[in-house]
Scaffold this motif. Sequence first.
Motif, mmCIF file in Angstrom:
data_model
loop_
_atom_site.group_PDB
_atom_site.id
_atom_site.type_symbol
_atom_site.label_atom_id
_atom_site.label_comp_id
_atom_site.label_asym_id
_atom_site.label_seq_id
_atom_site.Cartn_x
_atom_site.Cartn_y
_atom_site.Cartn_z
ATOM 1 N N ASP A 45 -17.480 8.919 8.087
ATOM 2 C CA ASP A 45 -17.550 10.245 7.480
ATOM 3 C C ASP A 45 -16.240 11.016 7.634
ATOM 4 O OD1 ASP A 45 -17.729 10.542 10.188
ATOM 5 O OD2 ASP A 45 -19.356 12.000 10.142
ATOM 6 N N GLY A 46 -15.138 10.313 7.824
ATOM 7 C CA GLY A 46 -13.849 10.975 7.992
ATOM 8 C C GLY A 46 -13.408 11.716 6.751
ATOM 9 N N SER A 47 -12.572 12.704 6.953
ATOM 10 C CA SER A 47 -12.112 13.500 5.819
ATOM 11 C C SER A 47 -10.635 13.292 5.504
ATOM 12 C CB SER A 47 -12.377 14.985 6.091
ATOM 13 O OG SER A 47 -11.738 15.384 7.279
ATOM 14 N N TYR A 48 -9.944 12.447 6.268
ATOM 15 C CA TYR A 48 -8.521 12.194 6.035
ATOM 16 C C TYR A 48 -8.325 10.773 5.527
ATOM 17 C CZ TYR A 48 -7.600 16.512 8.468
ATOM 18 O OH TYR A 48 -7.565 17.830 8.820
ATOM 19 N N VAL A 49 -7.378 10.625 4.614
ATOM 20 C CA VAL A 49 -7.061 9.312 4.052
ATOM 21 C C VAL A 49 -5.545 9.133 4.005
ATOM 22 C CG1 VAL A 49 -9.177 9.114 2.675
ATOM 23 C CG2 VAL A 49 -7.149 10.181 1.682
ATOM 24 N N VAL A 50 -5.126 7.870 3.949
ATOM 25 C CA VAL A 50 -3.717 7.524 3.774
ATOM 26 C C VAL A 50 -3.520 7.223 2.303
ATOM 27 C CG1 VAL A 50 -1.925 5.846 4.362
ATOM 28 C CG2 VAL A 50 -3.581 6.557 6.099
ATOM 29 N N VAL A 51 -2.565 7.908 1.683
ATOM 30 C CA VAL A 51 -2.321 7.732 0.253
ATOM 31 C C VAL A 51 -0.830 7.658 -0.039
ATOM 32 C CG1 VAL A 51 -4.423 8.974 -0.403
ATOM 33 C CG2 VAL A 51 -2.262 10.196 -0.289
ATOM 34 N N CYS A 52 -0.510 7.145 -1.224
ATOM 35 C CA CYS A 52 0.850 7.221 -1.738
ATOM 36 C C CYS A 52 1.013 8.621 -2.311
ATOM 37 C CB CYS A 52 1.080 6.178 -2.819
ATOM 38 S SG CYS A 52 2.706 6.325 -3.616
ATOM 39 N N GLU A 53 2.046 9.324 -1.877
ATOM 40 C CA GLU A 53 2.201 10.709 -2.336
ATOM 41 C C GLU A 53 2.585 10.804 -3.802
ATOM 42 O OE1 GLU A 53 6.704 11.623 -0.739
ATOM 43 O OE2 GLU A 53 5.015 12.227 0.482
ATOM 44 N N ARG A 54 3.083 9.731 -4.388
ATOM 45 C CA ARG A 54 3.458 9.759 -5.808
ATOM 46 C C ARG A 54 2.300 9.400 -6.716
ATOM 47 N NH1 ARG A 54 6.787 5.538 -6.594
ATOM 48 N NH2 ARG A 54 6.391 4.808 -4.502
ATOM 49 N N THR A 55 1.476 8.431 -6.315
ATOM 50 C CA THR A 55 0.445 7.916 -7.218
ATOM 51 C C THR A 55 -0.980 8.245 -6.800
ATOM 52 O OG1 THR A 55 0.231 5.812 -6.032
ATOM 53 C CG2 THR A 55 1.929 5.940 -7.768
ATOM 54 N N GLY A 56 -1.181 8.606 -5.540
ATOM 55 C CA GLY A 56 -2.531 8.837 -5.039
ATOM 56 C C GLY A 56 -3.248 7.557 -4.650
ATOM 57 N N TYR B 82 8.142 -11.678 4.088
ATOM 58 C CA TYR B 82 7.771 -12.955 3.487
ATOM 59 C C TYR B 82 7.677 -12.888 1.970
ATOM 60 C CZ TYR B 82 6.859 -13.894 8.320
ATOM 61 O OH TYR B 82 7.015 -14.024 9.670
ATOM 62 N N ASP B 83 7.406 -11.727 1.451
ATOM 63 C CA ASP B 83 7.336 -11.542 0.003
ATOM 64 C C ASP B 83 8.002 -10.220 -0.350
ATOM 65 O OD1 ASP B 83 6.838 -11.358 -2.680
ATOM 66 O OD2 ASP B 83 4.647 -11.416 -2.506
ATOM 67 N N PRO B 84 9.285 -10.256 -0.714
ATOM 68 C CA PRO B 84 10.012 -9.023 -0.999
ATOM 69 C C PRO B 84 9.431 -8.228 -2.172
ATOM 70 C CG PRO B 84 11.457 -10.942 -1.178
ATOM 71 C CD PRO B 84 10.104 -11.430 -0.818
ATOM 72 N N ARG B 85 8.534 -8.826 -2.928
ATOM 73 C CA ARG B 85 7.924 -8.121 -4.063
ATOM 74 C C ARG B 85 6.736 -7.259 -3.644
ATOM 75 N NH1 ARG B 85 6.317 -12.987 -7.478
ATOM 76 N NH2 ARG B 85 5.799 -13.585 -5.377
ATOM 77 N N THR B 86 6.405 -7.245 -2.352
ATOM 78 C CA THR B 86 5.310 -6.406 -1.872
ATOM 79 C C THR B 86 5.576 -4.963 -2.292
ATOM 80 O OG1 THR B 86 4.909 -7.859 0.006
ATOM 81 C CG2 THR B 86 4.081 -5.604 0.186
ATOM 82 N N TYR B 87 4.606 -4.375 -2.953
ATOM 83 C CA TYR B 87 4.759 -3.037 -3.514
ATOM 84 C C TYR B 87 5.073 -2.022 -2.423
ATOM 85 C CZ TYR B 87 3.953 0.788 -6.742
ATOM 86 O OH TYR B 87 4.108 1.893 -7.530
ATOM 87 N N ARG B 88 5.927 -1.092 -2.733
ATOM 88 C CA ARG B 88 6.357 -0.065 -1.788
ATOM 89 C C ARG B 88 5.700 1.273 -2.124
ATOM 90 N NH1 ARG B 88 11.119 -1.787 0.860
ATOM 91 N NH2 ARG B 88 11.875 -3.748 0.017
ATOM 92 N N TYR B 89 5.205 1.921 -1.099
ATOM 93 C CA TYR B 89 4.541 3.215 -1.256
ATOM 94 C C TYR B 89 5.258 4.267 -0.419
ATOM 95 C CZ TYR B 89 0.549 0.585 -3.062
ATOM 96 O OH TYR B 89 -0.268 -0.216 -3.798
ATOM 97 N N ASP B 90 5.224 5.508 -0.874
ATOM 98 C CA ASP B 90 5.655 6.656 -0.083
ATOM 99 C C ASP B 90 4.374 7.260 0.474
ATOM 100 O OD1 ASP B 90 8.366 6.396 -0.769
ATOM 101 O OD2 ASP B 90 8.033 7.479 -2.633
ATOM 102 N N MET B 91 4.038 6.905 1.693
ATOM 103 C CA MET B 91 2.729 7.253 2.236
ATOM 104 C C MET B 91 2.715 8.614 2.906
ATOM 105 S SD MET B 91 1.307 3.672 3.588
ATOM 106 C CE MET B 91 2.770 2.683 3.741
ATOM 107 N N THR B 92 1.548 9.224 2.809
ATOM 108 C CA THR B 92 1.289 10.492 3.467
ATOM 109 C C THR B 92 -0.184 10.529 3.838
ATOM 110 O OG1 THR B 92 1.664 12.874 3.316
ATOM 111 C CG2 THR B 92 0.764 11.807 1.353
ATOM 112 N N VAL B 93 -0.563 11.508 4.616
ATOM 113 C CA VAL B 93 -1.959 11.720 5.004
ATOM 114 C C VAL B 93 -2.436 12.982 4.318
ATOM 115 C CG1 VAL B 93 -3.450 12.354 6.937
ATOM 116 C CG2 VAL B 93 -1.737 10.558 7.227
ATOM 117 N N VAL B 94 -3.614 12.908 3.706
ATOM 118 C CA VAL B 94 -4.200 14.100 3.084
ATOM 119 C C VAL B 94 -5.659 14.227 3.502
ATOM 120 C CG1 VAL B 94 -2.670 14.094 1.072
ATOM 121 C CG2 VAL B 94 -4.860 12.913 0.943
#
Length: 124
Positions: free
Chosen positions: A20-31, A65-77
């Motif tokens: 029932d947590g109210s905080y999530v980790v998201v990409c600040e650009r895409t959500g 191991y896989d340089p194509r791993t997608y990169r995110y700008d993470m934040t907590v909301v």
Amino acid sequence: MDATMLSEIRATIESLASDDGSYVVVCERTGERPFPATGKRFPDRAAAEEAMRAVVVYRETLRRYDPRTYRYDMTVVETPASLRRSDHRPSTAEDGTDRVLLSHSTARGDPRPLSVPDDRTNDR
């Protein structure tokens, strides 16, 4: 690949999560809510920030191991109560990620937002 390390990081994130947590980790650009935090909620900002740091380490390990791993700008909301769900249904997004619609008021909900910048060049 250091599968043991990756499984330990996933276990750490799982131990921080709350139904029932109210905080999530998201990409600040895409959500988007990046794996391994996809579908996870955290009871407070401190737990979510710790989980975010673990996600960064996890994804950096994968990227070795896989340089194509997608990169995110993470934040907590903090998500509005209307967006919280406790049944943990699978995501409906086609790419397997959850998304949180970010508005300026959501993103500015805490005067001390914590972001971990990730390289903005995204090669999918």
